[in-house]
Write a protein that holds these residues in place. Structure first.
Motif, mmCIF file in Angstrom:
data_model
loop_
_atom_site.group_PDB
_atom_site.id
_atom_site.type_symbol
_atom_site.label_atom_id
_atom_site.label_comp_id
_atom_site.label_asym_id
_atom_site.label_seq_id
_atom_site.Cartn_x
_atom_site.Cartn_y
_atom_site.Cartn_z
ATOM 1 N N GLU A 58 65.179 75.390 27.329
ATOM 2 C CA GLU A 58 63.806 76.261 27.500
ATOM 3 C C GLU A 58 64.045 76.821 26.247
ATOM 4 O O GLU A 58 64.621 78.539 26.296
ATOM 5 C CB GLU A 58 64.170 77.141 28.606
ATOM 6 C CG GLU A 58 63.670 75.874 29.590
ATOM 7 C CD GLU A 58 62.279 75.534 29.982
ATOM 8 O OE1 GLU A 58 61.476 76.240 29.334
ATOM 9 O OE2 GLU A 58 62.432 74.161 30.497
ATOM 10 N N ASN A 62 61.530 83.572 28.377
ATOM 11 C CA ASN A 62 61.001 84.216 28.968
ATOM 12 C C ASN A 62 60.789 85.811 29.134
ATOM 13 O O ASN A 62 60.065 86.228 29.941
ATOM 14 C CB ASN A 62 61.415 83.397 30.332
ATOM 15 C CG ASN A 62 62.819 83.829 30.885
ATOM 16 O OD1 ASN A 62 63.078 85.564 29.988
ATOM 17 N ND2 ASN A 62 62.825 83.996 32.350
ATOM 18 N N LYS A 97 58.070 82.132 20.181
ATOM 19 C CA LYS A 97 58.985 80.869 20.620
ATOM 20 C C LYS A 97 58.670 79.525 20.306
ATOM 21 O O LYS A 97 58.879 78.603 20.896
ATOM 22 C CB LYS A 97 58.446 80.822 21.766
ATOM 23 C CG LYS A 97 58.291 81.746 22.916
ATOM 24 C CD LYS A 97 57.202 81.912 24.551
ATOM 25 C CE LYS A 97 57.752 82.538 25.801
ATOM 26 N NZ LYS A 97 57.784 83.779 24.950
#
Length: 285
Positions: free
Chosen positions: A27, A30, A84
């Motif tokens: 991932e 965040n 990202k």
């Protein structure tokens, strides 16, 4: 760690198939990073833009001490992480020491042993991020140490890889590093041929740089070669003067193309805006 497979979704009826590669990745972060903007020169801005371009996969960055190779690399890596585009930053260096006398055995884990070699990276992170942001990246294991000795067998996908002091890598080690490059990975390889700590002719950096430079097929594959010269040194005027003076006792490091093109030592033929070989100080604020 989670599974994400680009291109894994079956196409709906009437829509084109997704042919992007299947990639296992973490991932993305965040949280957002507040990356400091430094007073980049026009040349530095061009390098940043070129590296962050989606078509650039690998960049060789060659230049003298003080030309901002490392901090440019760290800035690009943090921008990719923040936007990202990658999930991790991988820092690669050789364990070759830059001194005639050796430190000897270092205790601890591989991270402990190698931490002494990462001081330049840590300094640059401190210039670009706050202490709390650096701690957050470390806690989230977003910054990985990889001695070149242990790179074989690894696979870098969706990562930013920076190999610093690459003049201390052999051709074989550079081949090992480059062949770790997977999908959605960006690699920057920094080196200064004048500061190799390997025995004579053992460094592979210049040979590999020349292999890819001005090669159309390499450029089509996203491999870029960028050279910085004495005129690009921004550390200080004294650093620029010292680099120039040391050229006089290290003539073997003078690039062949300078001699072949009859261009004075220290003038980059790609960006030359000066015609004099004599060093002269410039006014600084």
């Amino acid at each position: 760690m989670s599974k994400k497979f680009n291109g894994a979704n079956a196409p709906k009826s009437g829509t084109p198939a997704d042919n992007t590669p299947y990639v296992f990745q973490r991932e993305k972060i965040n949280f957002s990073l507040d990356i400091r903007e430094l007073p980049w020169t026009d040349k530095q801005k061009e390098i940043i833009q070129l590296f962050l371009d989606k078509d650039t996969r690998v960049m060789f960055l060659k230049g003298p001490a003080g030309a901002s190779k490392t901090i440019l690399s760290m800035y690009c890596g943090l921008q990719l992480l923040n936007s990202k585009k990658v999930s991790d930053i991988v820092l690669v260096r050789s364990a070759v020491e830059s001194a005639d006398s050796k430190l000897g055995f270092l205790p601890g884990t591989i991270e402990d042993k190698f931490s002494v070699y990462l001081s330049p990276f840590n300094d640059k992170f401190s210039e670009l991020l706050t202490v709390s942001q650096i701690k957050k990246l470390e806690t989230d294991n977003r910054i990985t140490i990889c001695p070149i000795n242990f790179a074989r067998g690894l696979h870098f996908s969706v990562k930013f890889v920076c190999c610093d002091e690459s003049q201390n890598l052999t051709i074989k080690e550079l081949q090992t590093l480059l062949t770790r490059t997977g999908e959605f990975c960006k690699v920057i390889i920094c080196g200064d041929p004048d500061q190799s700590d390997l025995p004579k002719d053992k460094s592979g950096f210049t040979k590999v740089y020349d292999l890819f430079e001005n090669d159309t097929i390499s450029q089509q594959h996203g491999i870029r070669c960028v050279e910085l010269g004495e005129q690009d040194i921004v550390r200080s005027e004294i650093c620029k003067f010292i680099v120039h003076k040391f050229k006089q006792i290290h003539p073997q490091y003078t690039e062949k193309r300078f001699a072949e093109a009859a261009i004075p030592v220290g003038i980059n033929p790609l960006t030359a805006n000066s015609t004099s070989e004599t060093w002269s100080p410039t006014k600084t604020e």
